[in-house]
Design a protein around this motif. Structure first.
Motif, PDB file in Angstrom:
ATOM      1  N   LYS A   1      43.278  30.481  44.799  1.00  0.00           N
ATOM      2  CA  LYS A   1      42.163  29.430  44.546  1.00  0.00           C
ATOM      3  C   LYS A   1      42.986  28.846  43.576  1.00  0.00           C
ATOM      4  O   LYS A   1      43.489  29.597  42.577  1.00  0.00           O
ATOM      5  CB  LYS A   1      40.888  31.024  43.867  1.00  0.00           C
ATOM      6  CG  LYS A   1      40.823  30.876  45.308  1.00  0.00           C
ATOM      7  CD  LYS A   1      39.196  32.395  44.797  1.00  0.00           C
ATOM      8  CE  LYS A   1      38.292  32.425  46.004  1.00  0.00           C
ATOM      9  NZ  LYS A   1      36.980  33.100  45.963  1.00  0.00           N
ATOM     10  N   HIS A   2      42.592  27.682  43.063  1.00  0.00           N
ATOM     11  CA  HIS A   2      43.092  27.032  41.970  1.00  0.00           C
ATOM     12  C   HIS A   2      42.546  27.205  40.936  1.00  0.00           C
ATOM     13  O   HIS A   2      41.933  27.948  40.326  1.00  0.00           O
ATOM     14  CB  HIS A   2      41.979  25.515  42.343  1.00  0.00           C
ATOM     15  CG  HIS A   2      42.744  24.419  41.345  1.00  0.00           C
ATOM     16  ND1 HIS A   2      44.079  24.155  41.483  1.00  0.00           N
ATOM     17  CD2 HIS A   2      41.934  24.197  40.518  1.00  0.00           C
ATOM     18  CE1 HIS A   2      44.113  23.109  40.429  1.00  0.00           C
ATOM     19  NE2 HIS A   2      42.976  23.143  39.851  1.00  0.00           N
ATOM     20  N   ASN A   3      44.069  27.270  40.071  1.00  0.00           N
ATOM     21  CA  ASN A   3      43.892  27.844  38.596  1.00  0.00           C
ATOM     22  C   ASN A   3      43.917  29.791  38.662  1.00  0.00           C
ATOM     23  O   ASN A   3      43.931  30.244  37.744  1.00  0.00           O
ATOM     24  CB  ASN A   3      43.582  27.185  37.734  1.00  0.00           C
ATOM     25  CG  ASN A   3      43.839  25.710  37.799  1.00  0.00           C
ATOM     26  OD1 ASN A   3      45.204  25.434  38.211  1.00  0.00           O
ATOM     27  ND2 ASN A   3      42.955  24.916  36.837  1.00  0.00           N
ATOM     28  N   ALA A   4      43.722  30.209  39.679  1.00  0.00           N
ATOM     29  CA  ALA A   4      43.461  31.804  39.629  1.00  0.00           C
ATOM     30  C   ALA A   4      44.546  32.426  39.439  1.00  0.00           C
ATOM     31  O   ALA A   4      44.450  33.896  39.126  1.00  0.00           O
ATOM     32  CB  ALA A   4      42.832  32.444  40.508  1.00  0.00           C
ATOM     33  N   PHE A   5      45.644  31.804  40.144  1.00  0.00           N
ATOM     34  CA  PHE A   5      46.842  32.878  39.937  1.00  0.00           C
ATOM     35  C   PHE A   5      47.080  34.024  40.750  1.00  0.00           C
ATOM     36  O   PHE A   5      48.288  34.886  40.320  1.00  0.00           O
ATOM     37  CB  PHE A   5      48.014  32.334  38.793  1.00  0.00           C
ATOM     38  CG  PHE A   5      47.920  31.283  37.666  1.00  0.00           C
ATOM     39  CD1 PHE A   5      48.718  30.351  37.951  1.00  0.00           C
ATOM     40  CD2 PHE A   5      46.635  30.720  36.733  1.00  0.00           C
ATOM     41  CE1 PHE A   5      48.916  28.793  37.179  1.00  0.00           C
ATOM     42  CE2 PHE A   5      46.846  29.696  35.677  1.00  0.00           C
ATOM     43  CZ  PHE A   5      47.527  28.840  36.017  1.00  0.00           C
ATOM     44  N   ASP A   6      46.380  33.699  41.524  1.00  0.00           N
ATOM     45  CA  ASP A   6      46.733  35.378  42.443  1.00  0.00           C
ATOM     46  C   ASP A   6      47.057  35.243  43.879  1.00  0.00           C
ATOM     47  O   ASP A   6      46.298  34.436  44.677  1.00  0.00           O
ATOM     48  CB  ASP A   6      45.167  35.517  42.421  1.00  0.00           C
ATOM     49  CG  ASP A   6      44.550  37.358  43.121  1.00  0.00           C
ATOM     50  OD1 ASP A   6      45.906  37.328  43.490  1.00  0.00           O
ATOM     51  OD2 ASP A   6      44.107  37.783  43.537  1.00  0.00           O
ATOM     52  N   TRP A   7      48.360  35.109  44.518  1.00  0.00           N
ATOM     53  CA  TRP A   7      48.388  34.456  44.754  1.00  0.00           C
ATOM     54  C   TRP A   7      48.936  35.373  46.307  1.00  0.00           C
ATOM     55  O   TRP A   7      49.386  36.624  45.890  1.00  0.00           O
ATOM     56  CB  TRP A   7      50.660  34.619  44.358  1.00  0.00           C
ATOM     57  CG  TRP A   7      50.586  33.383  43.758  1.00  0.00           C
ATOM     58  CD1 TRP A   7      50.869  33.683  42.182  1.00  0.00           C
ATOM     59  CD2 TRP A   7      50.370  32.062  43.543  1.00  0.00           C
ATOM     60  NE1 TRP A   7      51.159  32.613  41.085  1.00  0.00           N
ATOM     61  CE2 TRP A   7      50.548  31.604  42.262  1.00  0.00           C
ATOM     62  CE3 TRP A   7      50.067  31.131  44.367  1.00  0.00           C
ATOM     63  CZ2 TRP A   7      50.247  30.211  42.287  1.00  0.00           C
ATOM     64  CZ3 TRP A   7      49.485  30.044  44.504  1.00  0.00           C
ATOM     65  CH2 TRP A   7      50.107  29.515  43.242  1.00  0.00           C
ATOM     66  N   GLN A   8      48.467  35.395  47.118  1.00  0.00           N
ATOM     67  CA  GLN A   8      47.920  36.048  48.349  1.00  0.00           C
ATOM     68  C   GLN A   8      48.811  35.189  49.648  1.00  0.00           C
ATOM     69  O   GLN A   8      49.263  34.053  49.529  1.00  0.00           O
ATOM     70  CB  GLN A   8      47.325  37.042  48.910  1.00  0.00           C
ATOM     71  CG  GLN A   8      46.202  37.216  47.348  1.00  0.00           C
ATOM     72  CD  GLN A   8      44.784  37.356  47.502  1.00  0.00           C
ATOM     73  OE1 GLN A   8      44.170  38.033  48.730  1.00  0.00           O
ATOM     74  NE2 GLN A   8      43.982  36.786  46.332  1.00  0.00           N
ATOM     75  N   GLU A   9      48.769  36.326  51.124  1.00  0.00           N
ATOM     76  CA  GLU A   9      49.162  34.871  51.998  1.00  0.00           C
ATOM     77  C   GLU A   9      47.831  34.633  52.332  1.00  0.00           C
ATOM     78  O   GLU A   9      48.068  33.913  54.025  1.00  0.00           O
ATOM     79  CB  GLU A   9      49.725  36.869  52.915  1.00  0.00           C
ATOM     80  CG  GLU A   9      51.066  36.741  52.825  1.00  0.00           C
ATOM     81  CD  GLU A   9      51.586  37.794  53.323  1.00  0.00           C
ATOM     82  OE1 GLU A   9      51.073  37.961  54.697  1.00  0.00           O
ATOM     83  OE2 GLU A   9      53.064  38.603  53.470  1.00  0.00           O
ATOM     84  N   ASN A  10      46.848  35.142  51.930  1.00  0.00           N
ATOM     85  CA  ASN A  10      45.698  34.298  52.745  1.00  0.00           C
ATOM     86  C   ASN A  10      44.110  35.132  51.586  1.00  0.00           C
ATOM     87  O   ASN A  10      44.078  35.597  50.570  1.00  0.00           O
ATOM     88  CB  ASN A  10      44.895  35.776  53.928  1.00  0.00           C
ATOM     89  CG  ASN A  10      43.476  34.869  54.204  1.00  0.00           C
ATOM     90  OD1 ASN A  10      42.689  35.456  53.938  1.00  0.00           O
ATOM     91  ND2 ASN A  10      43.270  33.592  55.455  1.00  0.00           N
ATOM     92  N   VAL A  11      43.575  33.364  51.179  1.00  0.00           N
ATOM     93  CA  VAL A  11      42.477  33.859  50.447  1.00  0.00           C
ATOM     94  C   VAL A  11      40.959  32.986  51.263  1.00  0.00           C
ATOM     95  O   VAL A  11      41.411  32.352  52.476  1.00  0.00           O
ATOM     96  CB  VAL A  11      42.814  32.253  49.406  1.00  0.00           C
ATOM     97  CG1 VAL A  11      44.186  33.624  48.250  1.00  0.00           C
ATOM     98  CG2 VAL A  11      42.992  31.251  49.339  1.00  0.00           C
ATOM     99  N   ASN A  12      40.368  33.572  50.603  1.00  0.00           N
ATOM    100  CA  ASN A  12      39.155  33.181  51.298  1.00  0.00           C
ATOM    101  C   ASN A  12      38.244  31.688  50.564  1.00  0.00           C
ATOM    102  O   ASN A  12      38.088  31.911  48.779  1.00  0.00           O
ATOM    103  CB  ASN A  12      37.653  34.186  51.421  1.00  0.00           C
ATOM    104  CG  ASN A  12      38.282  34.903  52.298  1.00  0.00           C
ATOM    105  OD1 ASN A  12      38.517  34.214  53.388  1.00  0.00           O
ATOM    106  ND2 ASN A  12      38.320  36.429  52.489  1.00  0.00           N
ATOM    107  N   VAL A  13      37.850  30.621  50.725  1.00  0.00           N
ATOM    108  CA  VAL A  13      37.004  29.836  50.159  1.00  0.00           C
ATOM    109  C   VAL A  13      35.933  29.665  50.750  1.00  0.00           C
ATOM    110  O   VAL A  13      35.757  29.130  51.675  1.00  0.00           O
ATOM    111  CB  VAL A  13      38.781  28.696  49.759  1.00  0.00           C
ATOM    112  CG1 VAL A  13      39.428  29.285  48.712  1.00  0.00           C
ATOM    113  CG2 VAL A  13      39.013  28.220  51.421  1.00  0.00           C
TER     114      VAL A  13
END
Length: 371
Positions: free
Chosen positions: A243-255
């Motif tokens: 998610k923008h500016n969260a710096f929580d790098w994953q292969e998938n995010v829910n938005v």
């Protein structure tokens, strides 16, 4: 007795045919040099053989089949890991490893009966060290003398690996051992001409080419070979999203529809050579749009980020050269479409793929956004 066609008698040629042979596996050590047992290989030419009890009536090399030190003399070229200083370990086929050196041994024995006083003249030892690259590389050893019958005898060994390689002679490594001028544990240095067509002249009292008949006058010649492997050109590509500016790098995010996300593309040179002109490119799926001016490059040279062009989602961006072990990150933002502009009703999984191109190939990885 196994052998080759007479047409294959010339020196310094690669294997075209191999013929199996069987030898005695003897590990006796009665000569100056520590000798080991040998395995199966190929030799030539077809020739009359002799025994210790019944030696030859003329000058001939390496044709006694019950030598108490080396077994069947026709198997007169063997090899082992140069780090192995024990008496044994000699082989006809050896698996090589990067960074190691291998010791090749050539045995030269004039089989003429001692009471005949027959001395071989202009005796030379040579070895073919081919420039061939492959997973199996042969080496042939030769013993020649002007008055020998046959004039030349040869034997083969092979170097093997599951990776492509070639072999190289280690300059200055050739040595000769005998009970004459080269007596003692260290022997005497031998000319590097051993790996030329002329070969290196050997002898009992000196490198004069004269080798009398009898076990007492046998010579052992060694030199080193080093395998050369092509350096690895591997690299890794990893794509993640946050998610923008969260710096929580994953292969998938829910938005949610309309949200902004950040994509990160990692490239790492995991090979052994520098990789130049590395190009990173990303393909956004339907339902996402690139945020102009958001692309940045992070690496050791640019720890705070360097602004890149907006070509990352077009023709790609060149992130320069990377030494072995170096890595870079390309980060950019993308905006999820509004609810009525998404590809379908309900849950949407939007997957985009990053591609990295190098002089040694391309690699890709993907990340997804669930809306």
């Amino acid at each position: 007795m196994a052998g080759r066609k007479e047409g294959f008698m010339k020196k310094f040629v690669n294997f075209l045919k191999r013929h199996a042979k069987k030898i005695s596996l003897l590990a006796g050590v009665t000569a100056v040099v520590a000798l080991g047992a040998a395995a199966a290989s190929a030799w030539g030419p077809d020739r009359t053989t002799y025994t210790v009890a019944h030696p030859a009536d003329h000058v001939v090399f390496n044709s006694i089949v019950d030598n108490p030190n080396v077994g069947d003399e026709r198997n007169f070229v063997v090899v082992k890991d140069a780090a192995n200083t024990n008496a044994g370990g000699w082989q006809d086929d050896i698996t090589v490893q990067p960074g190691k050196e291998y010791l090749v041994r050539i045995y030269a024995h004039n089989n003429a009966a001692s009471e005949l006083n027959l001395t071989a003249v202009n005796t030379r030892v040579s070895a073919s060290v081919p420039t061939t690259t492959g997973k199996k590389v042969p080496l042939s050893g030769f013993v020649t003398a002007d008055n020998a019958q046959p004039k030349q005898v040869w034997d083969d060994i092979s170097f093997n690996s599951d990776k492509n390689f070639n072999i190289a002679y280690v300059a200055g490594s050739a040595r000769i051992y005998n009970n004459g001028y080269a007596a003692g544990g260290s022997g005497k240095a031998l000319s590097d001409s051993i790996v030329t067509s002329a070969g290196a002249q050997i002898g009992y009292n000196g490198p004069d080419g004269k080798v009398p008949g009898c076990f007492q006058y046998a010579n052992y010649i060694t030199f080193k070979i080093k395998p050369q492997f092509a350096k690895s050109t591997n690299f890794e590509v990893a794509k993640t999203v946050s998610k923008h500016n969260a710096f929580d790098w994953q292969e998938n995010v829910n938005v949610q529809p309309g949200d902004t996300v950040d994509f990160r593309i990692k490239y790492k040179n995991t090979g052994e050579v520098q990789q130049d002109n590395v190009v990173v490119k990303d393909k956004l799926p339907t339902g996402m749009s690139y945020v102009k001016g958001s692309s940045k490059l992070y690496n050791a040279v640019n720890p705070n980020g360097k602004t890149l062009s907006d070509n990352v989602t077009g023709v790609g961006v060149n992130i320069g050269s990377h030494a072995a072990g170096a890595s870079s990150f390309v980060v950019f933002s993308a905006k999820v479409a509004a609810n009525d502009q998404l590809p379908k009703c309900g849950t949407n999984t939007l997957t985009n793929t990053a591609t990295v191109s190098t002089p040694y190939g391309t690699g890709d990885d993907n990340a997804s956004v669930t809306v």
